[in-house]
Design an enzyme around this catalytic site. Structure first.
Site, mmCIF file in Angstrom:
data_model
loop_
_atom_site.group_PDB
_atom_site.id
_atom_site.type_symbol
_atom_site.label_atom_id
_atom_site.label_comp_id
_atom_site.label_asym_id
_atom_site.label_seq_id
_atom_site.Cartn_x
_atom_site.Cartn_y
_atom_site.Cartn_z
ATOM 1 N N THR A 165 7.601 0.113 -4.374
ATOM 2 C CA THR A 165 6.493 0.593 -3.567
ATOM 3 C C THR A 165 5.965 1.908 -4.140
ATOM 4 O O THR A 165 6.343 2.316 -5.249
ATOM 5 C CB THR A 165 6.891 0.665 -2.071
ATOM 6 O OG1 THR A 165 5.742 0.995 -1.309
ATOM 7 C CG2 THR A 165 8.001 1.685 -1.819
ATOM 8 N N LYS B 221 4.362 1.132 -8.494
ATOM 9 C CA LYS B 221 3.973 -0.263 -8.787
ATOM 10 C C LYS B 221 3.368 -0.444 -10.180
ATOM 11 O O LYS B 221 3.549 -1.488 -10.799
ATOM 12 C CB LYS B 221 2.991 -0.774 -7.725
ATOM 13 C CG LYS B 221 3.649 -0.970 -6.360
ATOM 14 C CD LYS B 221 2.650 -1.542 -5.359
ATOM 15 C CE LYS B 221 3.257 -1.535 -3.953
ATOM 16 N NZ LYS B 221 2.347 -2.121 -2.957
ATOM 17 N N ASN C 245 5.114 -5.479 -7.409
ATOM 18 C CA ASN C 245 5.898 -5.015 -6.251
ATOM 19 C C ASN C 245 7.220 -5.771 -6.108
ATOM 20 O O ASN C 245 8.011 -5.461 -5.225
ATOM 21 C CB ASN C 245 5.085 -5.125 -4.948
ATOM 22 C CG ASN C 245 5.091 -6.533 -4.380
ATOM 23 O OD1 ASN C 245 5.202 -7.506 -5.127
ATOM 24 N ND2 ASN C 245 4.983 -6.649 -3.070
ATOM 25 N N ASP D 32 1.806 -8.826 -2.667
ATOM 26 C CA ASP D 32 0.988 -8.142 -1.653
ATOM 27 C C ASP D 32 -0.209 -8.994 -1.204
ATOM 28 O O ASP D 32 -0.477 -9.127 -0.012
ATOM 29 C CB ASP D 32 0.474 -6.800 -2.190
ATOM 30 C CG ASP D 32 1.562 -5.740 -2.234
ATOM 31 O OD1 ASP D 32 2.484 -5.795 -1.398
ATOM 32 O OD2 ASP D 32 1.488 -4.856 -3.107
ATOM 33 N N GLY E 193 -8.584 1.201 -5.086
ATOM 34 C CA GLY E 193 -7.327 1.679 -5.644
ATOM 35 C C GLY E 193 -6.322 0.539 -5.749
ATOM 36 O O GLY E 193 -6.700 -0.641 -5.716
ATOM 37 N N ALA F 21 -4.149 -0.680 -3.669
ATOM 38 C CA ALA F 21 -4.047 -1.585 -2.519
ATOM 39 C C ALA F 21 -5.133 -2.653 -2.569
ATOM 40 O O ALA F 21 -4.878 -3.826 -2.279
ATOM 41 C CB ALA F 21 -4.130 -0.785 -1.222
#
Ligand code: ATR
Length: 265
Positions: free
Chosen positions: A62, A66, A87, A102, A129, A131
């Site tokens: 995390t 990553k 991840n 994810d 970004g 995420a």
């Protein structure tokens, strides 16, 4: 001997992953241990290799490691390549297999828990970004009518959208537009801020999804006040963990009881 797994991050104190995987192990009758390891900011690689050499079979990774996990992997899945981040690691002899669960976790949460099928829908992804990068490909694979990536720094959204063959731009490009699903993958919630969204961004019956969990964010309040259905990222957290468990153990645990357990806690 008990099979060992771990999650690496920094900080890692508040991670829910050990509890989630303990529950998965109990549910599927598997003998495994899952611990949280705080790697030094400049010592991720050494920490992972030490864990593997001590008998570890796999790991989750995390923030902020990553991208380093992506580099550390000797082989990568397509979805890890698309995300540019890893991840989930699986150790196999000298090989380090890198995966990214994810995006699959988000899609499972949408489809299985929230009864939202992305197919044919207008989807807005906020942020460009890590995420956001992790969920682009799995969302596009569901064949939405449109995926639009909006970011404060517009060129990053355009770069990312080129990668996923979708649309992208700055927040000003959202004026007058409506979406069926709006996903907040920005770090704005961390600062208690709201991305600059037009007032009428939500289509009738839209779902507003914040990847954050644990508290009501400004984005969630904004969406609620405009009549949208609202979800936080707790389901995604559990679903990406179930997907990692599948990668390691070949069985996908049931997630609903674990999500309910965490919500009750
Ligand atoms: P992560 O890996 O969690 O996505 P990141 O790579 O630092 O974190 O990206 C943070 C994202 O949140 C970026 O898209 C950032 O926008 P910029 O590219 O313009 O920096 C976005 N972000 C952070 N704070 C924001 C805010 N207050 N409003 C809107 N977007 C914000």
């Amino acid at each position: 001997m008990t099979d060992r797994y771990a999650v690496f991050g920094n900080p890692i104190a508040h991670t829910k992953s050990p509890g989630i995987h303990a529950e998965f192990a109990r549910q599927t009758g598997q003998d495994l241990a899952y611990e949280a390891i705080e790697a030094p900011l400049d010592g991720f690689r050494a920490a992972v290799l030490a864990f593997r050499d001590a008998g570890g079979l796999g790991a989750n990774v995390t923030v902020p490691f990553k991208e380093q996990a992506f580099v550390l992997a000797t082989q990568r899945s397509d979805r890890a390549d698309a995300a540019g981040a890893v991840n989930t690691l699986r150790f196999e002899g000298d090989e380090i297999m890198g995966d990214n669960t994810d995006g699959a976790g988000l899609v499972s949460d949408l489809v299985d828990n929230l009864a939202f099928d992305p197919a044919g829908q207008r989807i807005l992804l906020l942020g460009a970004g890590g995420a956001a990068r992790g969920v682009g490909l799995p969302l596009m694979e569901r064949e939405p009518y449109e995926l639009f990536i909006a970011n404060r720094t517009a060129y990053k959204a355009r770069e990312l959208s080129a990668r996923f063959d979708c649309y992208g731009g700055g927040f000003e490009a959202l004026e007058g537009r409506q979406f069926d699903l709006v996903i907040n993958a920005t770090a704005a919630s961390l600062a208690g801020e709201l991305p600059p969204l037009p007032d009428d961004i939500f289509a009738e019956g839209a779902l507003a999804y914040d990847m954050m969990y644990g508290r009501e964010t400004p984005f969630m309040s904004f969406a609620r006040a405009r009549g949208a259905r609202v979800a936080d990222g707790l389901g995604m957290l559990v679903e990406q963990a179930a997907e990692a468990f599948l990668v390691w153990r070949g069985v996908r645990p049931q997630t609903a009881p674990v999500i309910a357990m965490l919500r009750a806690a």
